[in-house]
Enzyme design. Structure first.
Site, short mmCIF file in Angstrom:
data_model
loop_
_atom_site.label_atom_id
_atom_site.label_comp_id
_atom_site.label_asym_id
_atom_site.label_seq_id
_atom_site.Cartn_x
_atom_site.Cartn_y
_atom_site.Cartn_z
N ARG A 178 24.74 -6.67 13.34
CA ARG A 178 23.95 -6.42 13.42
C ARG A 178 23.67 -4.36 13.61
O ARG A 178 23.85 -4.03 14.56
CB ARG A 178 22.31 -7.18 12.95
CG ARG A 178 21.92 -6.85 14.99
CD ARG A 178 21.09 -8.18 15.19
NE ARG A 178 20.60 -8.24 16.06
CZ ARG A 178 20.31 -9.59 16.66
NH1 ARG A 178 21.90 -10.81 15.92
NH2 ARG A 178 20.06 -10.39 17.67
N ASP A 179 22.75 -3.88 12.78
CA ASP A 179 21.64 -2.86 13.35
C ASP A 179 22.34 -1.42 13.32
O ASP A 179 23.14 -1.05 14.41
CB ASP A 179 21.52 -3.01 14.66
CG ASP A 179 20.74 -3.70 15.52
OD1 ASP A 179 19.86 -4.83 14.25
OD2 ASP A 179 20.06 -4.75 15.94
N TRP A 237 2.77 -6.28 11.42
CA TRP A 237 3.32 -6.26 12.40
C TRP A 237 4.46 -5.90 12.41
O TRP A 237 5.05 -5.37 11.12
CB TRP A 237 4.16 -7.46 12.65
CG TRP A 237 5.25 -7.93 13.52
CD1 TRP A 237 7.06 -7.24 13.43
CD2 TRP A 237 5.39 -8.13 14.84
NE1 TRP A 237 7.38 -7.50 13.81
CE2 TRP A 237 6.93 -7.82 15.43
CE3 TRP A 237 4.68 -8.73 16.11
CZ2 TRP A 237 7.07 -8.40 16.90
CZ3 TRP A 237 4.99 -8.76 17.12
CH2 TRP A 237 6.49 -8.74 16.80
N TRP A 258 6.17 -12.27 13.86
CA TRP A 258 7.37 -10.95 13.11
C TRP A 258 7.52 -11.46 11.64
O TRP A 258 7.75 -13.36 12.61
CB TRP A 258 8.01 -11.15 14.15
CG TRP A 258 9.73 -10.98 14.10
CD1 TRP A 258 9.86 -9.60 14.17
CD2 TRP A 258 10.77 -11.51 13.14
NE1 TRP A 258 11.88 -9.72 13.94
CE2 TRP A 258 11.83 -10.94 13.37
CE3 TRP A 258 11.07 -12.78 12.90
CZ2 TRP A 258 13.50 -11.50 12.62
CZ3 TRP A 258 11.99 -13.43 12.47
CH2 TRP A 258 13.07 -12.75 12.08
N GLN A 276 10.86 -1.67 11.32
CA GLN A 276 10.92 -3.32 11.11
C GLN A 276 9.10 -4.16 10.89
O GLN A 276 8.70 -3.40 11.77
CB GLN A 276 11.58 -3.80 12.44
CG GLN A 276 12.74 -3.54 11.92
CD GLN A 276 13.57 -4.55 10.72
OE1 GLN A 276 13.91 -5.79 11.41
NE2 GLN A 276 14.04 -3.45 10.18
N ASN A 334 7.99 -3.95 14.31
CA ASN A 334 9.14 -3.67 15.77
C ASN A 334 10.19 -2.62 15.11
O ASN A 334 9.30 -0.88 15.11
CB ASN A 334 9.99 -5.02 15.56
CG ASN A 334 10.85 -5.90 15.61
OD1 ASN A 334 9.60 -6.78 13.90
ND2 ASN A 334 12.06 -6.00 15.23
N ASP A 335 10.58 -3.24 15.05
CA ASP A 335 12.28 -1.42 15.77
C ASP A 335 12.29 -0.21 14.84
O ASP A 335 12.13 -0.35 13.24
CB ASP A 335 13.87 -2.39 15.19
CG ASP A 335 13.98 -3.33 16.42
OD1 ASP A 335 13.31 -3.79 16.99
OD2 ASP A 335 15.32 -4.06 15.96
N PHE A 360 17.29 -6.13 8.54
CA PHE A 360 16.93 -5.70 10.04
C PHE A 360 17.35 -4.45 10.12
O PHE A 360 16.90 -3.77 9.19
CB PHE A 360 17.77 -6.90 10.53
CG PHE A 360 17.15 -8.08 11.29
CD1 PHE A 360 16.20 -8.31 10.26
CD2 PHE A 360 18.08 -9.12 11.94
CE1 PHE A 360 15.79 -9.74 10.66
CE2 PHE A 360 17.09 -9.88 12.01
CZ PHE A 360 16.95 -10.73 10.93
N SER A 361 16.91 -4.35 11.12
CA SER A 361 18.07 -1.97 11.36
C SER A 361 18.61 -1.71 10.80
O SER A 361 19.86 -2.38 10.72
CB SER A 361 17.05 -2.85 13.49
OG SER A 361 16.02 -3.55 13.46
C1 FRU Z 1 15.60 -5.92 17.89
C2 FRU Z 1 16.10 -6.67 16.71
C3 FRU Z 1 17.31 -5.89 15.81
C4 FRU Z 1 17.06 -6.88 14.54
C5 FRU Z 1 15.33 -6.64 13.92
C6 FRU Z 1 14.83 -8.10 13.96
O1 FRU Z 1 14.13 -6.17 18.12
O2 FRU Z 1 16.36 -7.83 17.03
O3 FRU Z 1 18.34 -6.02 16.55
O4 FRU Z 1 17.35 -6.00 13.01
O5 FRU Z 1 14.61 -6.54 15.85
O6 FRU Z 1 13.38 -7.43 13.46
#
Ligand code: FRU
Length: 568
Positions: free
Chosen positions: A243-244, A115, A142, A134, A117-118, A174-175
């Site tokens: 976060r992020d 998987w 996820w 991610q 993501n970001d 996380f991101s």
């Molecule tokens: C956005 C998010 C971020 C987080 C990450 C976790 O898609 O929710 O805020 O860091 O994905 O995978």
């Protein structure tokens, strides 16, 4: 075989000396997730959850480089039989099928297995763009957030590497973002070998805290800072949603005196020269906060702007390319943005929130340290790829600029110019064609995506002239790509008013890959992305109606259809 309810003490165990590069693991989405741990002397323990299966639907792999020569003990709180199928090898199981799979995007980044993501840590360094992301390397859904890693010389042709950040006792990874600390202000490197520094969130479920990592080998291997976490702001917000972190170097170039050279080098001083400081933008509960630091380790909270959720970005752009008119753009995860000013500590909104792109784009991030100072954004799309052993993809990298429009200054997003190198012309026509004529041309053997079947990665550019119609648009194999309503002023359901409000024309620039479609309207003033749908969302071959322009008495000018070369 275990019944799956067993405790750690009863976990199935496998121990062996690591001689090979990879571990191959059998997976089935039909199995429950069970705890899987990796233990070896001198390497941090890794604890994840996985769906190991004795009847695998597909295989995933783990790079074993850091365990080479060591005794590795793997425990699994699930089926012993499934664990017994796990094996080390110098090849990845099924690697011969990589990038040739039926629903593998051909000009967008996807991971080989698992998987994504970001996008994370987007940075250019020493001739390569680094894209971290991610990643769950253990299945196509996820979980187990890990930072995956890929590099590219041109943002199109990617090479995937081993993941760089794994879950630890502070949580899952996380991101976050990356910057080049050219003057070694952090002290993680030396003057001669300055580090790339990363900020990321460790998510422990009940707490999200911000951490730092660095690389001394140009981004291939990351080391976590032993002083982590560097920011823990849960108490300030009574919320675990913090976060992020987005890093950048700020200098007071926003003043007219310092205007010279901004356009070509908005990051002048990124490395820490002259006056300035590091900025970390962090999403905290209901908006984005600004933190500052001189050394990337000690951070001071400065201010907060309400109105955003997740994945902040903040950067300066010269309006219409004018270095004496620089504005700052603050973004949230769904590409909503405010335009304003930034004095290094406080972002002051002047307009917004606006939105320049809709659809499946999410959590986009811009690259830092780009050699030509372009502001390049890449976003994630949660696209399924129907039954493939991988899920999610990055969308096309786009260049962001600020342009004065009839509504004020707005962000414009266009695919980076490098994309043109992938295009091979099929049809070019300047004259006005009726919808029927256009559809006929697009249905010819070479041009039809349906006849070309799944090989059909296409780019279509056209100007749609309404002449008389109040609504018109374009479908592909029955799926609506463009749906323009002049009466309601909507484009695919969103309000859209052309620059000349009396205009009867719309230009569209469309990129069609196996599983995604991106549409850029009127030179990037508005864009949207969507999943490409196949017949009834099954693995069946697509329906074959091809392209269909529709609308009463419309005509089409400047038609251009190109094949898009595969990047793999
Ligand atoms: C956005 C998010 C971020 C987080 C990450 C976790 O898609 O929710 O805020 O860091 O994905 O995978």
């Amino acid at each position: 075989m275990f019944n799956g309810q067993c405790s750690m003490a009863e976990a199935a165990e496998l121990s062996f000396r690591v001689k090979c590069r990879y571990l191959n693991l059998p997976i089935s989405q039909k199995e429950e997730r069970r705890r899987l741990t990796f233990h070896a002397k001198g390497v941090d323990d890794l604890s994840v959850v996985a769906r190991l299966s004795a009847s695998p639907e597909y295989w995933v792999f783990k790079d074993l480089t850091e365990y080479k020569g060591k005794m590795l003990t793997i425990t699994y709180e699930g089926s012993e039989e499934a664990l017994s199928l796990v094996y080390q090898a110098d090849t990845i199981r099924d690697a011969s099928t990589f990038y040739k799979e039926t629903y593998r995007p051909q000009f967008h980044f996807t991971t080989r297995r698992g998987w994504i993501n970001d996008p994370n840590g987007c940075i250019w360094h020493n001739g390569l763009y680094h894209l971290y992301y991610q990643h769950n390397p253990f299945e196509r859904e996820w979980e187990n957030m890990t930072w995956g890693h890929a590099t590219s010389p041109d943002l199109l042709h990617w090479t995937e590497h081993a993941p760089v950040l794994h879950p630890d006792s502070l949580g899952t990874m996380f991101s976050g973002s990356a910057i080049f600390d050219k003057d070694n202000t952090s002290g993680f490197g030396t003057k001669k070998n300055p580090p790339i520094v990363y900020a990321y969130t460790a998510d422990r479920g009940d707490r999200e805290a911000q951490c730092i990592a660095y690389s001394l080998d140009g981004g291939m291997m990351l080391h976590k800072y032993e002083g982590n976490p560097v920011i823990d702001s849960r108490d300030r917000w009574q919320s675990h949603d913090t976060r992020d972190p987005r890093l950048f170097w700020w200098t007071p170039f926003n003043s007219p005196l310092q205007g010279e050279g901004i356009y070509s080098s908005p990051y002048k001083g990124e490395a820490g020269r002259g006056s300035g400081h590091w900025v970390l933008v962090l999403n905290e509960r209901n908006g984005h906060s600004i933190y500052t630091s001189d050394n990337l380790r000690d951070w001071t909270w400065q201010s907060h702007v309400n109105g955003f959720w997740e994945c902040p970005d903040l950067f300066p752009l010269a309006v219409d390319g004018n270095p004496n008119n620089v504005k700052w753009v603050m973004l949230g995860a769904s590409n909503t943005y405010m335009i304003g000013s930034f004095d290094g500590k406080t972002f002051t909104p002047e307009s917004g929130k606006h939105r320049f792109s809709t659809g499946c784009i999410y959590a986009a991030q811009t690259f830092s340290n780009t050699p030509d100072r372009r502001r390049i954004q890449i976003g994630w799309a949660n696209i399924d790829h129907l039954g493939m052993p991988f899920r999610g993809q990055m969308l096309l990298p786009t260049e962001l600029t600020l342009r004065t429009t009839k509504d004020g200054v707005r962000l414009v997003s266009k695919p980076i110019h490098e994309v043109a190198t992938l295009l091979k012309p099929i049809v070019t026509s300047e004259k006005a064609l009726s919808a029927q004529e256009t559809n006929e041309i697009l249905r010819t053997k070479e041009a039809s995506p349906s006849r070309g079947g799944l090989e059909g990665s296409l780019h279509l550019r056209a100007t749609l002239n309404l002449t008389y119609a109040t609504s018109a648009g374009l479908r592909l194999d029955g799926q609506m790509l463009v749906d323009y309503d002049l009466n309601r002023n909507t484009l695919n359901g969103q309000f859209y008013s052309p620059q000349d409000p009396t205009s009867l024309s719309l230009t569209m620039d469309i990129y069609i890959d196996r599983t995604s479609i991106e549409v850029f309207i009127d030179d990037g003033l508005y864009s949207f992305s969507m999943e490409r749908r196949w017949a009834d969302n099954t693995l069946e071959r697509p329906v074959t109606s091809g392209f269909e322009f529709w609308g009463q008495d419309i005509n089409i000018t400047d038609l251009k259809l190109d094949a898009v070369e595969s990047c793999w």
